[in-house]
Enzyme design. Structure first.
Site, PDB file in Angstrom:
ATOM      1  N   GLU A 138       0.828  -1.211   0.000  1.00 48.01           N
ATOM      2  CA  GLU A 138       0.000   0.000   0.000  1.00 48.01           C
ATOM      3  C   GLU A 138       0.862   1.260   0.000  1.00 48.01           C
ATOM      4  O   GLU A 138       2.002   1.245   0.461  1.00 48.01           O
ATOM      5  CB  GLU A 138      -0.912  -0.004   1.231  1.00 48.01           C
ATOM      6  CG  GLU A 138      -2.041  -1.022   1.115  1.00 48.01           C
ATOM      7  CD  GLU A 138      -3.069  -0.842   2.196  1.00 48.01           C
ATOM      8  OE1 GLU A 138      -3.373   0.314   2.568  1.00 48.01           O
ATOM      9  OE2 GLU A 138      -3.579  -1.876   2.665  1.00 48.01           O
ATOM     10  N   HIS A 139       0.260   2.328  -0.498  1.00 50.76           N
ATOM     11  CA  HIS A 139       0.856   3.670  -0.504  1.00 50.76           C
ATOM     12  C   HIS A 139       2.143   3.726  -1.336  1.00 50.76           C
ATOM     13  O   HIS A 139       3.013   4.544  -1.062  1.00 50.76           O
ATOM     14  CB  HIS A 139       1.111   4.173   0.921  1.00 50.76           C
ATOM     15  CG  HIS A 139      -0.036   3.948   1.851  1.00 50.76           C
ATOM     16  ND1 HIS A 139      -1.268   4.529   1.676  1.00 50.76           N
ATOM     17  CD2 HIS A 139      -0.138   3.159   2.957  1.00 50.76           C
ATOM     18  CE1 HIS A 139      -2.091   4.130   2.633  1.00 50.76           C
ATOM     19  NE2 HIS A 139      -1.432   3.298   3.422  1.00 50.76           N
ATOM     20  N   ARG A 140       2.282   2.810  -2.285  1.00 52.74           N
ATOM     21  CA  ARG A 140       3.480   2.729  -3.137  1.00 52.74           C
ATOM     22  C   ARG A 140       4.742   2.433  -2.330  1.00 52.74           C
ATOM     23  O   ARG A 140       5.852   2.746  -2.746  1.00 52.74           O
ATOM     24  CB  ARG A 140       3.676   4.007  -3.977  1.00 52.74           C
ATOM     25  CG  ARG A 140       2.615   4.168  -5.059  1.00 52.74           C
ATOM     26  CD  ARG A 140       3.080   5.065  -6.195  1.00 52.74           C
ATOM     27  NE  ARG A 140       3.929   4.351  -7.143  1.00 52.74           N
ATOM     28  CZ  ARG A 140       5.253   4.495  -7.244  1.00 52.74           C
ATOM     29  NH1 ARG A 140       5.919   5.296  -6.467  1.00 52.74           N
ATOM     30  NH2 ARG A 140       5.926   3.818  -8.148  1.00 52.74           N
ATOM     31  N   LEU A 141       4.602   1.835  -1.175  1.00 58.35           N
ATOM     32  CA  LEU A 141       5.756   1.436  -0.363  1.00 58.35           C
ATOM     33  C   LEU A 141       6.102  -0.020  -0.686  1.00 58.35           C
ATOM     34  O   LEU A 141       6.200  -0.878   0.189  1.00 58.35           O
ATOM     35  CB  LEU A 141       5.456   1.629   1.129  1.00 58.35           C
ATOM     36  CG  LEU A 141       5.238   3.091   1.536  1.00 58.35           C
ATOM     37  CD1 LEU A 141       4.734   3.178   2.970  1.00 58.35           C
ATOM     38  CD2 LEU A 141       6.519   3.887   1.351  1.00 58.35           C
ATOM     39  N   HIS A 142       6.287  -0.282  -1.974  1.00 52.27           N
ATOM     40  CA  HIS A 142       6.540  -1.626  -2.471  1.00 52.27           C
ATOM     41  C   HIS A 142       7.843  -2.182  -1.914  1.00 52.27           C
ATOM     42  O   HIS A 142       8.768  -1.436  -1.580  1.00 52.27           O
ATOM     43  CB  HIS A 142       6.607  -1.635  -4.000  1.00 52.27           C
ATOM     44  CG  HIS A 142       5.465  -0.939  -4.652  1.00 52.27           C
ATOM     45  ND1 HIS A 142       4.147  -1.233  -4.388  1.00 52.27           N
ATOM     46  CD2 HIS A 142       5.446   0.063  -5.561  1.00 52.27           C
ATOM     47  CE1 HIS A 142       3.357  -0.461  -5.119  1.00 52.27           C
ATOM     48  NE2 HIS A 142       4.126   0.347  -5.840  1.00 52.27           N
TER      49      HIS A 142
END
Length: 166
Positions: free
Chosen positions: A143-147
């Site tokens: 989530e939140h581009r916290l890949h």
């Protein structure tokens, strides 16, 4: 898997191919050596592949050198192909200009007649390539581009792991 190659002037090209084998030596796929990808793989001996599973939120990228499989490996693969697919490979010069679809079908029909009572020989141009990985990256959606990204790079001592920013 998506296979990326580059031409002599560095122009990239990507297409999907079928992964037919994976082991400690690398990742194997088959093609017509006269095709654009076959010519580019022979010219540069480097490639990259990517696998993506949207539902799982995962991707794997692999880069490395490419080597042609042995004739025995190509023969073994050829023997597993359905007869109609063997005839199609024999009838087609993959990636070459096609005068008409009718001409291709006529060639396939002629070959089907010619080989109706005998095995379809593997053309020497029907070959395989093995991507020998120099690096492998695992990407996991978060989530939140916290890949999450993990890169493994082959060294003389083995594989070195490094985390990457999303």
């Amino acid at each position: 898997m998506a296979l990326a190659t580059a031409g002599g002037r560095g122009a990239p090209s990507v297409r999907f191919v079928l992964l037919k084998g994976a082991d400690r030596r690398g990742f194997v796929f088959f093609t017509d050596g006269r095709s654009r990808k076959g010519r580019e793989l022979r010219a540069s001996a480097r490639a990259a592949v990517a696998f993506y599973w949207h539902r799982l939120g995962k991707q794997v990228r692999i880069e490395g050198r490419v080597e042609e499989v042995s004739p025995a490996e190509a023969d073994a693969y050829w023997a597993t192909r359905p007869r109609a697919s063997q005839l199609a490979a024999l009838a087609s010069e993959q990636s070459a200009a096609l005068a008409s679809r009718r001409a291709l079908i006529a060639r396939w029909m002629e070959l089907r007649h010619r080989y109706r009572r005998r095995p379809v020989p593997r053309p020497p141009t029907c070959t395989g390539f093995r991507l020998v990985p120099a690096s492998v990256e695992f990407w996991t959606h978060r989530e939140h581009r916290l890949h999450e990204r993990e890169l493994f790079v082959r060294t003389r001592a083995g594989w070195r792991r490094q985390l990457l920013q999303p």
